[in-house]
Design a protein around this motif. Structure first.
Motif, PDB file in Angstrom:
ATOM      1  N   ASP A 114      -3.479 -10.077   5.960  1.00 39.39           N
ATOM      2  CA  ASP A 114      -3.579  -8.687   5.851  1.00 39.39           C
ATOM      3  C   ASP A 114      -5.204  -8.626   5.143  1.00 39.39           C
ATOM      4  O   ASP A 114      -5.542  -9.213   4.513  1.00 39.39           O
ATOM      5  CB  ASP A 114      -2.633  -8.019   5.016  1.00 39.39           C
ATOM      6  CG  ASP A 114      -2.557  -6.708   4.675  1.00 39.39           C
ATOM      7  OD1 ASP A 114      -3.441  -6.234   3.972  1.00 39.39           O
ATOM      8  OD2 ASP A 114      -1.902  -5.986   5.231  1.00 39.39           O
ATOM      9  N   ARG A 115      -5.710  -7.381   5.456  1.00 40.47           N
ATOM     10  CA  ARG A 115      -6.854  -7.199   5.104  1.00 40.47           C
ATOM     11  C   ARG A 115      -7.089  -7.198   3.435  1.00 40.47           C
ATOM     12  O   ARG A 115      -8.172  -7.535   3.041  1.00 40.47           O
ATOM     13  CB  ARG A 115      -7.589  -5.955   5.684  1.00 40.47           C
ATOM     14  CG  ARG A 115      -6.812  -4.927   5.050  1.00 40.47           C
ATOM     15  CD  ARG A 115      -7.389  -3.239   5.850  1.00 40.47           C
ATOM     16  NE  ARG A 115      -6.642  -2.276   5.313  1.00 40.47           N
ATOM     17  CZ  ARG A 115      -7.069  -0.933   5.697  1.00 40.47           C
ATOM     18  NH1 ARG A 115      -7.963  -0.754   6.563  1.00 40.47           N
ATOM     19  NH2 ARG A 115      -6.437  -0.081   5.587  1.00 40.47           N
ATOM     20  N   LYS A 116      -5.932  -6.975   2.925  1.00 43.42           N
ATOM     21  CA  LYS A 116      -5.752  -6.684   1.446  1.00 43.42           C
ATOM     22  C   LYS A 116      -6.123  -8.354   0.881  1.00 43.42           C
ATOM     23  O   LYS A 116      -6.607  -8.474  -0.315  1.00 43.42           O
ATOM     24  CB  LYS A 116      -4.568  -6.475   0.948  1.00 43.42           C
ATOM     25  CG  LYS A 116      -4.057  -5.040   1.138  1.00 43.42           C
ATOM     26  CD  LYS A 116      -2.747  -4.774   0.799  1.00 43.42           C
ATOM     27  CE  LYS A 116      -2.422  -3.186   1.094  1.00 43.42           C
ATOM     28  NZ  LYS A 116      -1.023  -2.908   0.749  1.00 43.42           N
ATOM     29  N   ARG A 118      -8.474 -10.298   2.060  1.00 45.85           N
ATOM     30  CA  ARG A 118      -9.879 -10.775   2.492  1.00 45.85           C
ATOM     31  C   ARG A 118     -10.774 -11.130   1.382  1.00 45.85           C
ATOM     32  O   ARG A 118     -11.465 -11.996   1.373  1.00 45.85           O
ATOM     33  CB  ARG A 118     -10.405  -9.723   3.211  1.00 45.85           C
ATOM     34  CG  ARG A 118     -11.918  -9.843   3.973  1.00 45.85           C
ATOM     35  CD  ARG A 118     -12.470  -8.675   4.929  1.00 45.85           C
ATOM     36  NE  ARG A 118     -11.471  -8.567   5.906  1.00 45.85           N
ATOM     37  CZ  ARG A 118     -11.493  -7.292   6.317  1.00 45.85           C
ATOM     38  NH1 ARG A 118     -12.021  -6.432   6.112  1.00 45.85           N
ATOM     39  NH2 ARG A 118     -10.556  -6.992   7.339  1.00 45.85           N
ATOM     40  N   LYS A 155      -7.453  -4.175  10.556  1.00 42.72           N
ATOM     41  CA  LYS A 155      -6.223  -4.306   9.867  1.00 42.72           C
ATOM     42  C   LYS A 155      -5.796  -5.763   9.479  1.00 42.72           C
ATOM     43  O   LYS A 155      -5.384  -6.173   8.261  1.00 42.72           O
ATOM     44  CB  LYS A 155      -5.153  -3.653  10.653  1.00 42.72           C
ATOM     45  CG  LYS A 155      -5.431  -2.350  10.798  1.00 42.72           C
ATOM     46  CD  LYS A 155      -4.226  -1.719  11.690  1.00 42.72           C
ATOM     47  CE  LYS A 155      -4.424  -0.120  11.869  1.00 42.72           C
ATOM     48  NZ  LYS A 155      -3.275   0.385  12.792  1.00 42.72           N
TER      49      LYS A 155
END
Length: 213
Positions: A114-116, A118, A155
């Motif tokens: 999930d991009r969270k 990154r 995303k």
């Protein structure tokens, strides 16, 4: 006191002017550590005016541990890439594309992030993946490794480890288990293996998974 300070300054200047004699270094300090294979870094940046293959650019190749670190420390981290960009690290002579002869019978272990994650986990996972592939860490199955790719997307970011033969179940599963172990991936994150030919003919947004660890 002034005389003492002057002597100290002269001593510092004398040391700075000394020429380093590399003959005094032990050989292991000067010798680079060769890798089992030569590896090539590729960079993909989308440009609508070019074909997909034209957007895939070869950056450089290396064959020692020291040259890997020199490269890694002088490029942007994966988390700093723009949306839509990729890094690929493949054995020399193998292009990061399904159609390449070395890849077309294989598949990839895929980690979806999930991009969270990154800014927290992506760079760590990508570096550990690279160290696994160039360090031949897959318990005798490293010859099956073609390369690895990180995709930066809006995303979900993806890290994939590409293998040569999707039909070699023992090697595929061992590589997947070792990757999970090495990256210390949380149990809530699945690592899925997808066969390239299935991805090429998928009808929906997701290709089917051949294996999951």
């Amino acid at each position: 006191m002034a005389s003492s300070n002057a002597e100290e300054i002269e001593e510092v200047e004398r040391k700075e002017q000394e020429v380093v004699n590399f003959d005094e270094f032990p050989p292991e300090v000067l010798i680079k550590h060769p890798l089992q294979h030569t590896w090539t870094l590729w960079y993909f940046e989308p440009d609508k005016n070019k074909t997909w293959e034209e957007n895939q650019r070869k950056v450089t190749s290396f064959d020692t541990a020291e040259d890997f670190w020199s490269l890694y420390n002088h490029i942007k981290s994966a988390s700093e890439l723009q949306i839509g960009c990729d890094y690929s690290m493949f054995k020399q002579g193998i292009k990061p594309m399904w159609e390449d002869d070395a890849n077309k019978r294989g598949g990839r272990w895929l980690i979806n992030l999930d991009r969270k994650l990154r800014n927290t986990d992506l760079d760590h996972f990508w570096l550990e993946t690279l160290l696994c592939i160039i360090g031949e860490a897959f318990n005798g199955y490293s010859d099956e490794i073609c390369g690895a790719v990180v995709n930066i997307r809006a995303k979900t970011d993806k890290i994939g480890v590409w293998t040569a033969n999707a039909n070699n179940k023992d090697s595929v599963l061992e590589i997947g288990r070792k990757l999970r172990e090495r990256l210390k991936i949380a149990s809530k994150i699945n690592i899925c293996y997808q066969i390239h030919k299935d991805v090429m003919v998928k009808t929906g947004s997701q290709a089917k998974n051949a294996y999951v660890v």
